[in-house]
Motif scaffolding. Structure first.
Motif, PDB file in Angstrom:
ATOM      1  N   TYR A 112       0.827  -1.202   0.000  1.00  0.00           N
ATOM      2  CA  TYR A 112       0.000   0.000   0.000  1.00  0.00           C
ATOM      3  C   TYR A 112       0.860   1.249   0.000  1.00  0.00           C
ATOM      4  CZ  TYR A 112       1.120   0.435   4.973  1.00  0.00           C
ATOM      5  OH  TYR A 112       1.796   0.573   6.171  1.00  0.00           O
ATOM      6  N   ALA A 113       0.220   2.342  -0.383  1.00  0.00           N
ATOM      7  CA  ALA A 113       0.820   3.662  -0.257  1.00  0.00           C
ATOM      8  C   ALA A 113      -0.285   4.630   0.127  1.00  0.00           C
ATOM      9  CB  ALA A 113       1.483   4.105  -1.556  1.00  0.00           C
ATOM     10  N   LEU A 114      -0.007   5.469   1.117  1.00  0.00           N
ATOM     11  CA  LEU A 114      -0.932   6.501   1.580  1.00  0.00           C
ATOM     12  C   LEU A 114      -0.290   7.852   1.294  1.00  0.00           C
ATOM     13  CD1 LEU A 114      -1.767   4.694   4.908  1.00  0.00           C
ATOM     14  CD2 LEU A 114      -3.362   5.002   3.016  1.00  0.00           C
ATOM     15  N   ILE A 115      -0.954   8.656   0.493  1.00  0.00           N
ATOM     16  CA  ILE A 115      -0.387   9.904  -0.010  1.00  0.00           C
ATOM     17  C   ILE A 115      -1.165  11.066   0.581  1.00  0.00           C
ATOM     18  CG2 ILE A 115       0.087  11.241  -2.106  1.00  0.00           C
ATOM     19  CD1 ILE A 115      -0.219   8.369  -3.554  1.00  0.00           C
ATOM     20  N   ASP A 116      -0.463  11.999   1.166  1.00  0.00           N
ATOM     21  CA  ASP A 116      -1.086  13.180   1.762  1.00  0.00           C
ATOM     22  C   ASP A 116      -0.220  14.377   1.417  1.00  0.00           C
ATOM     23  OD1 ASP A 116      -2.487  15.011   3.277  1.00  0.00           O
ATOM     24  OD2 ASP A 116      -2.750  13.651   4.971  1.00  0.00           O
ATOM     25  N   GLY A 117      -0.608  15.094   0.354  1.00  0.00           N
ATOM     26  CA  GLY A 117       0.246  16.170  -0.125  1.00  0.00           C
ATOM     27  C   GLY A 117       1.571  15.618  -0.607  1.00  0.00           C
ATOM     28  N   ASP A 118       2.656  16.132  -0.059  1.00  0.00           N
ATOM     29  CA  ASP A 118       3.983  15.661  -0.459  1.00  0.00           C
ATOM     30  C   ASP A 118       4.462  14.481   0.389  1.00  0.00           C
ATOM     31  OD1 ASP A 118       4.192  17.614  -2.421  1.00  0.00           O
ATOM     32  OD2 ASP A 118       4.995  19.081  -1.009  1.00  0.00           O
ATOM     33  N   ARG A 119       3.676  14.088   1.368  1.00  0.00           N
ATOM     34  CA  ARG A 119       4.075  12.984   2.244  1.00  0.00           C
ATOM     35  C   ARG A 119       3.509  11.663   1.730  1.00  0.00           C
ATOM     36  NH1 ARG A 119       1.741  15.011   7.800  1.00  0.00           N
ATOM     37  NH2 ARG A 119       0.055  15.544   6.341  1.00  0.00           N
ATOM     38  N   VAL A 120       4.341  10.640   1.769  1.00  0.00           N
ATOM     39  CA  VAL A 120       3.933   9.310   1.307  1.00  0.00           C
ATOM     40  C   VAL A 120       4.382   8.278   2.334  1.00  0.00           C
ATOM     41  CG1 VAL A 120       4.109   7.569  -0.506  1.00  0.00           C
ATOM     42  CG2 VAL A 120       4.162  10.007  -1.111  1.00  0.00           C
ATOM     43  N   GLU A 121       3.464   7.426   2.723  1.00  0.00           N
ATOM     44  CA  GLU A 121       3.789   6.312   3.624  1.00  0.00           C
ATOM     45  C   GLU A 121       3.482   5.016   2.902  1.00  0.00           C
ATOM     46  OE1 GLU A 121       2.586   4.580   8.052  1.00  0.00           O
ATOM     47  OE2 GLU A 121       1.982   6.606   7.431  1.00  0.00           O
ATOM     48  N   THR A 122       4.458   4.130   2.840  1.00  0.00           N
ATOM     49  CA  THR A 122       4.283   2.868   2.127  1.00  0.00           C
ATOM     50  C   THR A 122       4.540   1.692   3.056  1.00  0.00           C
ATOM     51  OG1 THR A 122       6.589   2.770   1.402  1.00  0.00           O
ATOM     52  CG2 THR A 122       5.031   3.920  -0.042  1.00  0.00           C
ATOM     53  N   GLY A 123       4.065   0.541   2.640  1.00  0.00           N
ATOM     54  CA  GLY A 123       4.321  -0.661   3.434  1.00  0.00           C
ATOM     55  C   GLY A 123       3.803  -1.895   2.728  1.00  0.00           C
TER      56      GLY A 123
END
Length: 338
Positions: free
Chosen positions: A24-35
Protein backbone atom coordinates in the motif's frame (compact mmCIF):
# COMPACT_ATOMS: atom_id res chain seq x y z
CA UNK A 1 0.02 11.06 8.77
CA UNK A 2 -0.35 7.59 10.23
CA UNK A 3 -3.84 6.32 9.26
CA UNK A 4 -3.90 3.70 12.06
CA UNK A 5 -7.46 2.52 11.36
CA UNK A 6 -6.83 2.09 7.64
CA UNK A 7 -3.64 0.14 8.24
CA UNK A 8 -5.40 -1.99 10.84
CA UNK A 9 -8.12 -2.77 8.28
CA UNK A 10 -5.46 -3.77 5.77
CA UNK A 11 -3.76 -5.99 8.31
CA UNK A 12 -7.06 -7.72 9.11
CA UNK A 13 -7.36 -8.69 5.45
CA UNK A 14 -4.11 -10.60 5.85
CA UNK A 15 -4.57 -12.02 9.35
CA UNK A 16 -8.10 -13.19 8.54
CA UNK A 17 -6.73 -14.78 5.34
CA UNK A 18 -8.99 -12.79 3.03
CA UNK A 19 -5.89 -12.07 0.93
CA UNK A 20 -2.34 -13.45 1.07
CA UNK A 21 -0.68 -10.04 1.30
CA UNK A 22 -1.04 -6.29 0.79
CA UNK A 23 1.21 -3.54 -0.55
CA UNK A 24 0.00 0.00 0.00
CA UNK A 25 0.82 3.66 -0.26
CA UNK A 26 -0.93 6.50 1.58
CA UNK A 27 -0.39 9.90 -0.01
CA UNK A 28 -1.09 13.18 1.76
CA UNK A 29 0.25 16.17 -0.13
CA UNK A 30 3.98 15.66 -0.46
CA UNK A 31 4.07 12.98 2.24
CA UNK A 32 3.93 9.31 1.31
CA UNK A 33 3.79 6.31 3.62
CA UNK A 34 4.28 2.87 2.13
CA UNK A 35 4.32 -0.66 3.43
CA UNK A 36 3.65 -4.29 2.78
CA UNK A 37 2.40 -7.17 4.89
CA UNK A 38 1.77 -10.85 4.46
CA UNK A 39 2.72 -13.23 1.67
CA UNK A 40 3.42 -12.83 -2.01
CA UNK A 41 2.48 -16.46 -2.63
CA UNK A 42 0.95 -19.36 -0.76
CA UNK A 43 1.62 -22.06 -3.37
CA UNK A 44 3.58 -23.92 -4.54
CA UNK A 45 5.34 -22.76 -1.37
CA UNK A 46 4.87 -19.80 0.99
CA UNK A 47 6.77 -16.69 -0.05
CA UNK A 48 7.10 -13.46 1.92
CA UNK A 49 5.91 -10.29 0.20
CA UNK A 50 8.93 -8.11 -0.54
CA UNK A 51 9.11 -4.33 -1.04
CA UNK A 52 8.89 -3.33 -4.68
CA UNK A 53 7.20 -6.48 -5.96
CA UNK A 54 5.24 -6.14 -9.20
CA UNK A 55 1.50 -6.76 -9.38
CA UNK A 56 -0.84 -7.59 -12.24
CA UNK A 57 -3.08 -4.55 -11.68
CA UNK A 58 -5.84 -5.82 -14.01
CA UNK A 59 -8.43 -3.12 -14.75
CA UNK A 60 -6.28 -0.31 -13.36
CA UNK A 61 -4.88 -0.63 -16.90
CA UNK A 62 -8.03 1.18 -18.03
CA UNK A 63 -7.36 4.39 -16.10
CA UNK A 64 -3.56 4.37 -15.91
CA UNK A 65 -2.94 3.41 -19.54
CA UNK A 66 -5.87 3.60 -21.91
CA UNK A 67 -7.73 6.55 -20.38
CA UNK A 68 -4.54 8.61 -20.13
CA UNK A 69 -3.80 8.17 -23.84
CA UNK A 70 -7.42 8.90 -24.79
CA UNK A 71 -7.35 12.12 -22.73
CA UNK A 72 -4.22 13.19 -24.60
CA UNK A 73 -5.95 12.59 -27.95
CA UNK A 74 -9.07 14.43 -26.80
CA UNK A 75 -6.93 17.35 -25.67
CA UNK A 76 -5.19 17.43 -29.04
CA UNK A 77 -8.50 17.33 -30.92
CA UNK A 78 -7.62 14.02 -32.56
CA UNK A 79 -10.61 12.40 -30.87
CA UNK A 80 -13.93 13.82 -29.68
CA UNK A 81 -16.32 12.49 -27.06
CA UNK A 82 -19.06 12.60 -29.68
CA UNK A 83 -17.16 10.46 -32.19
CA UNK A 84 -19.13 7.37 -33.15
CA UNK A 85 -17.29 4.11 -32.48
CA UNK A 86 -18.19 2.96 -35.99
CA UNK A 87 -16.33 5.99 -37.38
CA UNK A 88 -13.09 4.44 -36.08
CA UNK A 89 -14.06 0.76 -36.06
CA UNK A 90 -16.20 0.26 -39.20
CA UNK A 91 -16.82 -3.40 -38.36
CA UNK A 92 -18.90 -2.17 -35.40
CA UNK A 93 -22.30 -1.48 -36.93
CA UNK A 94 -24.22 0.50 -34.29
CA UNK A 95 -23.48 4.16 -34.98
CA UNK A 96 -25.28 5.31 -31.82
CA UNK A 97 -22.39 4.30 -29.55
CA UNK A 98 -19.86 7.09 -29.00
CA UNK A 99 -16.54 7.45 -27.23
CA UNK A 100 -18.38 9.04 -24.32
CA UNK A 101 -20.44 5.88 -23.93
CA UNK A 102 -17.31 3.73 -23.91
CA UNK A 103 -15.50 5.96 -21.43
CA UNK A 104 -18.43 6.01 -18.98
CA UNK A 105 -19.54 2.37 -19.44
CA UNK A 106 -22.94 3.48 -20.75
CA UNK A 107 -22.60 1.82 -24.16
CA UNK A 108 -24.99 -1.00 -23.29
CA UNK A 109 -22.82 -3.42 -25.27
CA UNK A 110 -23.78 -6.97 -24.34
CA UNK A 111 -23.77 -10.46 -25.76
CA UNK A 112 -22.51 -13.97 -25.20
CA UNK A 113 -19.39 -15.22 -26.95
CA UNK A 114 -19.27 -19.05 -26.96
CA UNK A 115 -15.91 -20.51 -25.90
CA UNK A 116 -14.57 -16.97 -25.57
CA UNK A 117 -11.41 -17.86 -23.67
CA UNK A 118 -10.46 -20.51 -26.24
CA UNK A 119 -10.62 -18.15 -29.24
CA UNK A 120 -7.52 -16.77 -30.89
CA UNK A 121 -6.99 -13.01 -31.16
CA UNK A 122 -8.50 -12.68 -34.65
CA UNK A 123 -11.65 -14.62 -33.77
CA UNK A 124 -12.06 -12.88 -30.41
CA UNK A 125 -11.71 -9.47 -32.08
CA UNK A 126 -14.37 -10.41 -34.63
CA UNK A 127 -16.72 -11.72 -31.92
CA UNK A 128 -16.38 -8.58 -29.77
CA UNK A 129 -17.07 -6.31 -32.74
CA UNK A 130 -20.28 -8.27 -33.45
CA UNK A 131 -21.82 -7.95 -30.00
CA UNK A 132 -25.01 -5.88 -29.76
CA UNK A 133 -26.39 -2.93 -27.82
CA UNK A 134 -28.89 -3.77 -25.09
CA UNK A 135 -31.57 -1.93 -23.16
CA UNK A 136 -29.23 -0.08 -20.80
CA UNK A 137 -27.73 1.99 -23.63
CA UNK A 138 -27.34 5.69 -22.80
CA UNK A 139 -29.23 5.25 -19.51
CA UNK A 140 -27.35 3.04 -17.06
CA UNK A 141 -23.72 2.52 -16.14
CA UNK A 142 -22.88 -1.16 -16.65
CA UNK A 143 -19.17 -1.81 -16.22
CA UNK A 144 -17.76 -3.92 -19.06
CA UNK A 145 -14.25 -4.62 -20.35
CA UNK A 146 -15.41 -4.39 -23.96
CA UNK A 147 -15.67 -0.60 -23.66
CA UNK A 148 -11.96 -0.21 -23.01
CA UNK A 149 -10.99 -2.91 -25.46
CA UNK A 150 -12.77 -0.85 -28.13
CA UNK A 151 -11.05 2.32 -26.88
CA UNK A 152 -7.71 0.55 -27.18
CA UNK A 153 -8.44 -0.34 -30.78
CA UNK A 154 -9.46 3.26 -31.49
CA UNK A 155 -6.18 4.50 -29.99
CA UNK A 156 -4.39 2.07 -32.31
CA UNK A 157 -6.27 3.47 -35.33
CA UNK A 158 -5.25 7.02 -34.40
CA UNK A 159 -1.62 6.41 -33.43
CA UNK A 160 -0.71 3.41 -35.56
CA UNK A 161 0.63 1.34 -32.63
CA UNK A 162 -1.09 -1.10 -30.23
CA UNK A 163 -2.61 0.57 -27.18
CA UNK A 164 -0.16 -1.02 -24.75
CA UNK A 165 2.77 0.29 -26.78
CA UNK A 166 1.14 3.73 -26.82
CA UNK A 167 0.61 3.63 -23.05
CA UNK A 168 4.25 2.70 -22.48
CA UNK A 169 5.55 5.47 -24.73
CA UNK A 170 3.06 8.19 -23.77
CA UNK A 171 2.37 7.50 -20.07
CA UNK A 172 4.70 5.09 -18.29
CA UNK A 173 8.00 6.38 -19.68
CA UNK A 174 7.26 10.14 -19.44
CA UNK A 175 6.06 9.78 -15.84
CA UNK A 176 9.13 7.75 -14.87
CA UNK A 177 7.11 4.65 -13.96
CA UNK A 178 10.21 2.54 -14.55
CA UNK A 179 8.95 -0.64 -12.89
CA UNK A 180 5.65 -0.66 -14.77
CA UNK A 181 5.38 -2.84 -17.86
CA UNK A 182 3.09 -4.98 -19.99
CA UNK A 183 5.83 -7.57 -20.47
CA UNK A 184 7.58 -8.50 -17.20
CA UNK A 185 11.02 -10.00 -17.75
CA UNK A 186 11.40 -11.59 -14.31
CA UNK A 187 8.34 -13.56 -13.16
CA UNK A 188 9.88 -13.99 -9.69
CA UNK A 189 9.56 -10.24 -9.11
CA UNK A 190 5.84 -10.54 -9.86
CA UNK A 191 3.19 -11.47 -7.33
CA UNK A 192 1.38 -14.55 -8.72
CA UNK A 193 -2.34 -14.69 -9.33
CA UNK A 194 -4.56 -17.75 -9.67
CA UNK A 195 -3.88 -21.36 -10.48
CA UNK A 196 -5.87 -22.16 -13.61
CA UNK A 197 -6.65 -25.45 -15.32
CA UNK A 198 -5.04 -24.48 -18.60
CA UNK A 199 -2.14 -22.29 -17.49
CA UNK A 200 -1.18 -23.55 -14.04
CA UNK A 201 0.10 -20.90 -11.63
CA UNK A 202 -0.10 -17.56 -13.45
CA UNK A 203 2.95 -15.47 -12.63
CA UNK A 204 4.43 -12.69 -14.75
CA UNK A 205 1.70 -13.12 -17.38
CA UNK A 206 -1.59 -11.27 -17.50
CA UNK A 207 -4.30 -13.07 -15.53
CA UNK A 208 -7.25 -11.67 -17.50
CA UNK A 209 -8.31 -14.17 -20.23
CA UNK A 210 -9.12 -11.51 -22.84
CA UNK A 211 -5.86 -9.71 -22.07
CA UNK A 212 -3.99 -13.00 -22.44
CA UNK A 213 -5.44 -13.53 -25.92
CA UNK A 214 -5.28 -9.94 -27.20
CA UNK A 215 -1.87 -9.14 -25.65
CA UNK A 216 -0.63 -5.69 -26.78
CA UNK A 217 -4.01 -4.84 -28.31
CA UNK A 218 -5.88 -5.04 -24.99
CA UNK A 219 -6.82 -1.73 -23.41
CA UNK A 220 -8.75 -3.22 -20.47
CA UNK A 221 -6.04 -5.25 -18.69
CA UNK A 222 -2.39 -6.24 -18.94
CA UNK A 223 -0.46 -3.65 -16.93
CA UNK A 224 1.98 -4.73 -14.23
CA UNK A 225 3.05 -2.12 -11.69
CA UNK A 226 4.32 -1.42 -8.19
CA UNK A 227 3.06 0.63 -5.27
CA UNK A 228 5.82 3.17 -5.87
CA UNK A 229 5.01 3.63 -9.56
CA UNK A 230 1.29 3.95 -8.88
CA UNK A 231 2.12 6.53 -6.23
CA UNK A 232 3.89 8.47 -8.98
CA UNK A 233 0.76 8.19 -11.12
CA UNK A 234 -1.51 9.39 -8.30
CA UNK A 235 0.77 12.33 -7.58
CA UNK A 236 0.57 13.29 -11.25
CA UNK A 237 -3.21 13.38 -10.87
CA UNK A 238 -2.84 15.61 -7.81
CA UNK A 239 -0.45 17.94 -9.69
CA UNK A 240 -1.43 17.72 -13.37
CA UNK A 241 0.31 20.98 -14.25
CA UNK A 242 3.63 19.20 -13.69
CA UNK A 243 2.99 16.78 -16.58
CA UNK A 244 0.48 18.44 -18.94
CA UNK A 245 1.62 16.46 -21.98
CA UNK A 246 0.85 13.19 -20.19
CA UNK A 247 -2.26 14.10 -18.18
CA UNK A 248 -3.94 17.19 -19.66
CA UNK A 249 -4.95 19.52 -16.79
CA UNK A 250 -8.08 20.75 -18.59
CA UNK A 251 -9.49 17.23 -18.47
CA UNK A 252 -8.12 16.23 -15.07
CA UNK A 253 -9.69 19.26 -13.39
CA UNK A 254 -13.09 17.98 -14.55
CA UNK A 255 -12.52 14.38 -13.52
CA UNK A 256 -14.91 14.54 -10.56
CA UNK A 257 -17.84 15.45 -12.82
CA UNK A 258 -20.48 12.87 -13.73
CA UNK A 259 -19.79 12.43 -17.45
CA UNK A 260 -22.56 9.90 -18.12
CA UNK A 261 -25.23 10.93 -20.67
CA UNK A 262 -27.84 11.40 -17.94
CA UNK A 263 -25.38 13.06 -15.57
CA UNK A 264 -26.75 10.86 -12.80
CA UNK A 265 -25.11 7.45 -13.21
CA UNK A 266 -22.16 8.15 -10.90
CA UNK A 267 -19.34 7.71 -13.38
CA UNK A 268 -16.63 10.01 -14.60
CA UNK A 269 -14.50 9.44 -17.67
CA UNK A 270 -12.97 6.11 -16.71
CA UNK A 271 -13.22 6.57 -12.97
CA UNK A 272 -15.94 5.67 -10.50
CA UNK A 273 -17.14 8.45 -8.22
CA UNK A 274 -17.61 8.35 -4.48
CA UNK A 275 -17.87 11.01 -1.77
CA UNK A 276 -15.72 12.48 0.97
CA UNK A 277 -17.39 14.65 3.62
CA UNK A 278 -14.63 16.87 5.02
CA UNK A 279 -14.17 19.82 5.08
CA UNK A 280 -17.36 19.77 2.99
CA UNK A 281 -18.95 17.14 0.75
CA UNK A 282 -16.99 16.62 -2.46
CA UNK A 283 -16.35 13.88 -4.98
CA UNK A 284 -13.44 11.47 -5.01
CA UNK A 285 -12.42 9.23 -7.92
CA UNK A 286 -11.48 5.58 -7.61
CA UNK A 287 -11.02 2.42 -9.65
CA UNK A 288 -10.44 -1.23 -8.87
CA UNK A 289 -8.94 -4.25 -10.59
CA UNK A 290 -10.17 -7.85 -10.56
CA UNK A 291 -6.93 -9.20 -9.12
CA UNK A 292 -7.45 -7.16 -5.94
CA UNK A 293 -6.11 -3.70 -6.66
CA UNK A 294 -7.48 -0.18 -6.39
CA UNK A 295 -6.63 3.50 -6.44
CA UNK A 296 -8.51 6.23 -4.56
CA UNK A 297 -7.68 9.85 -5.47
CA UNK A 298 -9.04 12.94 -3.70
CA UNK A 299 -7.88 15.76 -5.94
CA UNK A 300 -9.43 18.45 -3.76
CA UNK A 301 -7.67 17.33 -0.58
CA UNK A 302 -4.45 16.28 -2.35
CA UNK A 303 -4.73 12.80 -0.91
CA UNK A 304 -4.65 9.33 -2.43
CA UNK A 305 -4.37 5.64 -1.59
CA UNK A 306 -2.74 2.83 -3.55
CA UNK A 307 -3.87 -0.68 -2.58
CA UNK A 308 -2.38 -3.80 -4.17
CA UNK A 309 -3.09 -7.41 -3.37
CA UNK A 310 -3.46 -10.76 -5.13
CA UNK A 311 -6.92 -11.67 -3.87
CA UNK A 312 -7.32 -14.29 -6.64
CA UNK A 313 -4.35 -16.30 -5.32
CA UNK A 314 -4.45 -19.24 -5.23
CA UNK A 315 -8.10 -19.47 -6.33
CA UNK A 316 -10.42 -16.95 -8.00
CA UNK A 317 -12.78 -15.20 -7.55
CA UNK A 318 -12.67 -14.89 -3.72
CA UNK A 319 -16.01 -13.09 -3.42
CA UNK A 320 -15.74 -12.31 0.35
CA UNK A 321 -12.93 -9.93 -0.57
CA UNK A 322 -15.29 -7.51 -2.32
CA UNK A 323 -17.21 -6.51 0.81
CA UNK A 324 -13.96 -6.24 2.75
CA UNK A 325 -12.42 -4.05 0.04
CA UNK A 326 -15.35 -1.64 0.17
CA UNK A 327 -15.09 -1.52 3.95
CA UNK A 328 -11.39 -0.62 3.74
CA UNK A 329 -12.17 2.19 1.29
CA UNK A 330 -14.87 3.46 3.65
CA UNK A 331 -12.45 3.37 6.58
CA UNK A 332 -9.85 5.27 4.58
CA UNK A 333 -12.27 7.95 3.40
CA UNK A 334 -13.56 8.46 6.94
CA UNK A 335 -10.10 8.51 8.54
CA UNK A 336 -8.47 10.87 6.05
CA UNK A 337 -11.29 13.37 6.57
CA UNK A 338 -10.45 13.92 10.21
Amino acid sequence: MTYPQTKAALRRLVTEKVVPGVSYALIDGDRVETGEMGAAALVPQPEILRPGMVYDVASLTKVVGTLSVVLQLLDQGRLRLTDSVSQWLPEWQDSRVTLRHLLTHTSGIVGYIPNRNQLNAVDLTHALLHLHVGTTFNRQMVYADVNYIFLGWIVERVLGVPVQVAAKQRVLEPLGMTHSTFTPVDPQQCVPTAITAGRGLVRGEVHDPKGYVLQRRCGSAGLFSTAADLTTFCQAYLHPETCPAVLPPTWLHRMTEDWTPTGQAGRSLGWALTASQWPHPHRVIWHSGFTGTYLVIDQQRQQAMVFLTNRVHPVAPNLPYLDQRNAVIGTYLAEKSR
